[in-house]
Design a protein around this motif. Structure first.
Motif, PDB file in Angstrom:
ATOM      1  N   LEU A   1      -5.350  -2.219   5.038  1.00  0.00           N
ATOM      2  CA  LEU A   1      -4.371  -1.149   5.271  1.00  0.00           C
ATOM      3  C   LEU A   1      -3.558  -0.871   4.014  1.00  0.00           C
ATOM      4  CD1 LEU A   1      -3.015   0.885   7.102  1.00  0.00           C
ATOM      5  CD2 LEU A   1      -1.568  -0.959   8.000  1.00  0.00           C
ATOM      6  N   ALA A   2      -3.182  -1.924   3.291  1.00  0.00           N
ATOM      7  CA  ALA A   2      -2.443  -1.732   2.038  1.00  0.00           C
ATOM      8  C   ALA A   2      -3.287  -0.969   1.017  1.00  0.00           C
ATOM      9  CB  ALA A   2      -2.006  -3.075   1.467  1.00  0.00           C
ATOM     10  N   ALA A   3      -4.625  -1.128   1.100  1.00  0.00           N
ATOM     11  CA  ALA A   3      -5.507  -0.380   0.199  1.00  0.00           C
ATOM     12  C   ALA A   3      -5.507   1.108   0.523  1.00  0.00           C
ATOM     13  CB  ALA A   3      -6.926  -0.937   0.286  1.00  0.00           C
ATOM     14  N   ILE A   4      -5.037   1.464   1.698  1.00  0.00           N
ATOM     15  CA  ILE A   4      -4.882   2.867   2.092  1.00  0.00           C
ATOM     16  C   ILE A   4      -3.496   3.376   1.728  1.00  0.00           C
ATOM     17  CG2 ILE A   4      -4.749   4.408   4.103  1.00  0.00           C
ATOM     18  CD1 ILE A   4      -6.912   2.478   5.381  1.00  0.00           C
ATOM     19  N   THR A   5      -2.472   2.584   2.028  1.00  0.00           N
ATOM     20  CA  THR A   5      -1.102   3.054   1.841  1.00  0.00           C
ATOM     21  C   THR A   5      -0.701   3.161   0.366  1.00  0.00           C
ATOM     22  OG1 THR A   5      -0.173   0.807   2.030  1.00  0.00           O
ATOM     23  CG2 THR A   5      -0.435   2.061   4.066  1.00  0.00           C
TER      24      THR A   5
ATOM     25  N   ASP B   1     -11.655 -15.005   7.797  1.00  0.00           N
ATOM     26  CA  ASP B   1     -10.571 -15.922   7.435  1.00  0.00           C
ATOM     27  C   ASP B   1      -9.759 -15.458   6.229  1.00  0.00           C
ATOM     28  OD1 ASP B   1     -12.553 -16.273   5.548  1.00  0.00           O
ATOM     29  OD2 ASP B   1     -12.749 -18.447   5.830  1.00  0.00           O
ATOM     30  N   VAL B   2      -9.962 -14.197   5.820  1.00  0.00           N
ATOM     31  CA  VAL B   2      -9.267 -13.649   4.653  1.00  0.00           C
ATOM     32  C   VAL B   2      -8.810 -12.238   4.976  1.00  0.00           C
ATOM     33  CG1 VAL B   2      -9.536 -12.852   2.262  1.00  0.00           C
ATOM     34  CG2 VAL B   2     -10.594 -14.999   2.977  1.00  0.00           C
ATOM     35  N   MET B   3      -7.629 -11.862   4.485  1.00  0.00           N
ATOM     36  CA  MET B   3      -7.184 -10.469   4.549  1.00  0.00           C
ATOM     37  C   MET B   3      -6.975  -9.977   3.121  1.00  0.00           C
ATOM     38  SD  MET B   3      -4.635 -10.338   7.846  1.00  0.00           S
ATOM     39  CE  MET B   3      -4.667  -8.548   7.822  1.00  0.00           C
ATOM     40  N   LEU B   4      -7.670  -8.887   2.780  1.00  0.00           N
ATOM     41  CA  LEU B   4      -7.621  -8.390   1.409  1.00  0.00           C
ATOM     42  C   LEU B   4      -8.144  -6.955   1.381  1.00  0.00           C
ATOM     43  CD1 LEU B   4      -6.780  -9.812  -1.248  1.00  0.00           C
ATOM     44  CD2 LEU B   4      -9.196 -10.100  -1.760  1.00  0.00           C
ATOM     45  N   GLY B   5      -7.655  -6.174   0.436  1.00  0.00           N
ATOM     46  CA  GLY B   5      -8.124  -4.808   0.257  1.00  0.00           C
ATOM     47  C   GLY B   5      -8.285  -4.480  -1.208  1.00  0.00           C
ATOM     48  N   SER B   6      -9.046  -3.420  -1.489  1.00  0.00           N
ATOM     49  CA  SER B   6      -9.239  -2.979  -2.873  1.00  0.00           C
ATOM     50  C   SER B   6      -9.263  -1.466  -2.934  1.00  0.00           C
ATOM     51  CB  SER B   6     -10.547  -3.540  -3.449  1.00  0.00           C
ATOM     52  OG  SER B   6     -11.667  -2.994  -2.774  1.00  0.00           O
ATOM     53  N   VAL B   7      -8.881  -0.941  -4.101  1.00  0.00           N
ATOM     54  CA  VAL B   7      -9.016   0.482  -4.407  1.00  0.00           C
ATOM     55  C   VAL B   7      -9.668   0.565  -5.777  1.00  0.00           C
ATOM     56  CG1 VAL B   7      -7.902   2.729  -4.546  1.00  0.00           C
ATOM     57  CG2 VAL B   7      -6.826   0.881  -3.222  1.00  0.00           C
ATOM     58  N   SER B   8     -10.824   1.215  -5.839  1.00  0.00           N
ATOM     59  CA  SER B   8     -11.556   1.379  -7.095  1.00  0.00           C
ATOM     60  C   SER B   8     -11.462   2.841  -7.519  1.00  0.00           C
ATOM     61  CB  SER B   8     -13.014   0.957  -6.922  1.00  0.00           C
ATOM     62  OG  SER B   8     -13.099  -0.418  -6.566  1.00  0.00           O
ATOM     63  N   ALA B   9     -11.071   3.056  -8.759  1.00  0.00           N
ATOM     64  CA  ALA B   9     -10.668   4.395  -9.188  1.00  0.00           C
ATOM     65  C   ALA B   9     -11.448   4.910 -10.393  1.00  0.00           C
ATOM     66  CB  ALA B   9      -9.176   4.395  -9.518  1.00  0.00           C
ATOM     67  N   THR B  10     -11.433   6.224 -10.542  1.00  0.00           N
ATOM     68  CA  THR B  10     -11.976   6.867 -11.732  1.00  0.00           C
ATOM     69  C   THR B  10     -11.031   6.631 -12.908  1.00  0.00           C
ATOM     70  OG1 THR B  10     -10.832   8.931 -11.243  1.00  0.00           O
ATOM     71  CG2 THR B  10     -13.072   8.675 -10.363  1.00  0.00           C
ATOM     72  N   ARG B  11     -11.526   6.933 -14.100  1.00  0.00           N
ATOM     73  CA  ARG B  11     -10.693   6.783 -15.301  1.00  0.00           C
ATOM     74  C   ARG B  11      -9.436   7.662 -15.211  1.00  0.00           C
ATOM     75  NH1 ARG B  11     -12.238   4.165 -19.294  1.00  0.00           N
ATOM     76  NH2 ARG B  11     -14.434   4.338 -18.698  1.00  0.00           N
ATOM     77  N   GLU B  12      -9.579   8.838 -14.617  1.00  0.00           N
ATOM     78  CA  GLU B  12      -8.451   9.781 -14.557  1.00  0.00           C
ATOM     79  C   GLU B  12      -7.370   9.330 -13.573  1.00  0.00           C
ATOM     80  OE1 GLU B  12     -12.037  11.588 -16.118  1.00  0.00           O
ATOM     81  OE2 GLU B  12     -11.682  10.563 -14.200  1.00  0.00           O
ATOM     82  N   THR B  13      -7.725   8.572 -12.569  1.00  0.00           N
ATOM     83  CA  THR B  13      -6.744   8.214 -11.532  1.00  0.00           C
ATOM     84  C   THR B  13      -6.282   6.762 -11.600  1.00  0.00           C
ATOM     85  OG1 THR B  13      -8.546   7.715  -9.978  1.00  0.00           O
ATOM     86  CG2 THR B  13      -7.610   9.942  -9.914  1.00  0.00           C
ATOM     87  N   TYR B  14      -6.967   5.920 -12.357  1.00  0.00           N
ATOM     88  CA  TYR B  14      -6.653   4.494 -12.331  1.00  0.00           C
ATOM     89  C   TYR B  14      -5.239   4.182 -12.825  1.00  0.00           C
ATOM     90  CZ  TYR B  14      -6.584  -0.471 -13.367  1.00  0.00           C
ATOM     91  OH  TYR B  14      -6.226  -1.785 -13.429  1.00  0.00           O
ATOM     92  N   GLY B  15      -4.798   4.841 -13.902  1.00  0.00           N
ATOM     93  CA  GLY B  15      -3.481   4.544 -14.463  1.00  0.00           C
ATOM     94  C   GLY B  15      -2.361   4.752 -13.458  1.00  0.00           C
ATOM     95  N   ARG B  16      -2.386   5.881 -12.784  1.00  0.00           N
ATOM     96  CA  ARG B  16      -1.337   6.178 -11.791  1.00  0.00           C
ATOM     97  C   ARG B  16      -1.411   5.209 -10.608  1.00  0.00           C
ATOM     98  NH1 ARG B  16       0.156  12.294  -9.822  1.00  0.00           N
ATOM     99  NH2 ARG B  16       1.632  11.769  -8.147  1.00  0.00           N
ATOM    100  N   LEU B  17      -2.625   4.861 -10.209  1.00  0.00           N
ATOM    101  CA  LEU B  17      -2.797   3.903  -9.115  1.00  0.00           C
ATOM    102  C   LEU B  17      -2.224   2.542  -9.486  1.00  0.00           C
ATOM    103  CD1 LEU B  17      -4.207   3.122  -6.369  1.00  0.00           C
ATOM    104  CD2 LEU B  17      -6.173   2.461  -7.785  1.00  0.00           C
ATOM    105  N   ARG B  18      -2.545   2.078 -10.663  1.00  0.00           N
ATOM    106  CA  ARG B  18      -2.070   0.764 -11.116  1.00  0.00           C
ATOM    107  C   ARG B  18      -0.544   0.747 -11.262  1.00  0.00           C
ATOM    108  NH1 ARG B  18      -2.913  -4.712 -11.407  1.00  0.00           N
ATOM    109  NH2 ARG B  18      -2.421  -5.542 -13.462  1.00  0.00           N
ATOM    110  N   GLU B  19       0.020   1.832 -11.769  1.00  0.00           N
ATOM    111  CA  GLU B  19       1.477   1.923 -11.885  1.00  0.00           C
ATOM    112  C   GLU B  19       2.145   1.808 -10.520  1.00  0.00           C
ATOM    113  OE1 GLU B  19       2.357   5.564 -13.864  1.00  0.00           O
ATOM    114  OE2 GLU B  19       1.531   4.904 -15.805  1.00  0.00           O
ATOM    115  N   ALA B  20       1.578   2.485  -9.532  1.00  0.00           N
ATOM    116  CA  ALA B  20       2.135   2.430  -8.176  1.00  0.00           C
ATOM    117  C   ALA B  20       2.044   1.018  -7.607  1.00  0.00           C
ATOM    118  CB  ALA B  20       1.416   3.419  -7.267  1.00  0.00           C
ATOM    119  N   GLN B  21       0.913   0.365  -7.838  1.00  0.00           N
ATOM    120  CA  GLN B  21       0.746  -1.010  -7.350  1.00  0.00           C
ATOM    121  C   GLN B  21       1.834  -1.919  -7.922  1.00  0.00           C
ATOM    122  OE1 GLN B  21      -2.318  -3.248  -9.189  1.00  0.00           O
ATOM    123  NE2 GLN B  21      -2.502  -4.753  -7.520  1.00  0.00           N
TER     124      GLN B  21
END
Length: 380
Positions: free
Chosen positions: A77-81, A203-223
């Motif tokens: 869910l965090a990978a969505i929000t 037995d694990v809870m985890l999420g991921s978001v994999s991004a294009t070069r154009e969107t990764y920077g903004r995604l990482r900043e938000a994280q």
């Protein structure tokens, strides 16, 4: 994909030949001097920003997704929000497929709308162009649809979204990168509940978001602004699970399709909702875009309602009654589809979602027959 899953993300030669990365538990990382600290001029600077353990999983996912960068978060869910918060703000418009994961809708309704984001839910068959607005900033996709497995044309949706200046996100948990790579179809951010098939053992809870070069920077900043990352033990267990994921998924998918085909001819079933079946409404789109199917599908019981669904579920002995899926064990539940506004629930009867685990197919069929027998006994 088997080779990528087995070898990506970690070079044993960098750590004395050990085939797994170390599990690094850390908050503080020391700097050799003030200048290095001020410039952040070293590979690791603080536990929140990443460790060798989380980096190994991120790199493995980048190889499998074909992405420029991946972030890890504590749940699917965090990978969505996180990406929604990264790319939406007050006055923006979000277009979201109506057959979306229920908690995604809940976040949009309870959180995003409060921040001034306007949301439109569209049917997977809709002409997306008619829903686009000048202020549309994100188009959120999920294929197949949650619980009812509707298909949509991902590449066409991305073309329309990009023409209108919107970013596209897709929940790809069902197919995994093994059977569908969203970025190859024009998606900007591929979302995955690693809790499911990659971790694979419930037995694990985890999420991921994999991004294009154009969107990764903004995604990482938000994280980093939100202060979320993955715990080292969870990242390690998921990377370990990833090594065997293709083999497990092949078993899940083969067993599920066998059971789905068997259920098509069952008198207790009105419809089988499985994209890989030729009888499924979205089968042509599935065939054109996906290279395989996994272990989750639904059936529509022939008549009845909540009472019949409960009788069916309560009679099961091998299938557990529980949320989530993608683990080794078979699960079943009746999904709540009452929040749909366009992709309405089937009218023939209640929907039962089945997660097909690694058990013997013959045992699972026998268990399902217990469910049908209980429904018949109720009607007698």
């Amino acid at each position: 994909m088997h080779t990528q899953a087995a070898h990506s993300g970690w070079d044993p030669g960098t750590h004395d030949g050990f085939i797994h990365p170390p599990v690094v538990h850390a908050s503080t990382v020391l700097f050799p001097d003030t200048e290095t600290m001020r410039k952040g001029a070293q590979r690791y600077t603080y536990g929140l920003r990443g460790t060798p353990t989380t980096e190994a999983l991120e790199k493995a996912l980048d190889v499998m997704e074909g992405s420029a960068g991946t972030i890890l978060v504590p749940s699917g869910l965090a990978a969505i929000t996180v990406p929604l918060l990264a790319f939406l703000g007050a006055g923006d418009h979000l277009l979201c497929v109506d057959s979306v994961y229920g908690p995604t809708r809940r976040f949009c309704t309870q959180m995003l709308q409060r921040t001034g984001v306007d949301i439109t839910y569209f049917h997977p068959d809709d002409d997306l162009e008619s829903h686009m607005r000048p202020e549309t900033r994100v188009v959120f996709l999920e294929a197949p649809g949650s619980n009812t497995f509707e298909m949509l044309d991902v590449a066409r949706a991305c073309e329309i979204a990009h023409a209108g200046g919107a970013v596209t996100m897709m929940d790809n948990t069902w197919a995994t990168p093994m059977y569908f790579q969203p970025l190859q179809h024009g998606v900007d951010l591929s979302i995955h509940a690693l809790t499911k098939y990659p971790a694979g053992h419930s037995d694990v809870m985890l999420g991921s978001v994999s991004a294009t070069r154009e969107t990764y920077g903004r995604l990482r900043e938000a994280q980093m602004a939100l202060g979320v990352n993955a715990a080292p033990d969870d990242a390690y267990l998921t990377l370990r699970g990833l090594r065997t994921m293709p083999t497990r998924i092949e078993r899940h998918g083969r067993s599920a399709l066998d059971i789905a085909q068997w259920l098509e001819g069952h008198p207790g079933v009105a419809r089988v909702l499985h994209p890989a079946l030729p009888s499924f409404a979205g089968h042509a789109l599935y065939e054109r875009q996906f290279t395989g199917s996994t272990g989750l599908f639904s059936i529509v019981l022939a008549g009845g309602g909540d009472r019949e669904a409960a009788a069916f579920l309560d009679a099961l002995r091998i299938f557990g009654l529980g949320y989530s899926w993608g683990g080794f064990e078979s699960l079943a539940l009746q999904p709540d589809l009452s929040d749909r506004v366009a992709a309405k629930a089937p009218a023939e009867g209640p929907v039962i979602r089945l997660q097909i685990g690694l058990e013997d197919v013959s045992d699972l069929k026998e268990d399902i027959e217990r469910g049908f027998a209980a429904v018949e006994a109720l009607r007698a």
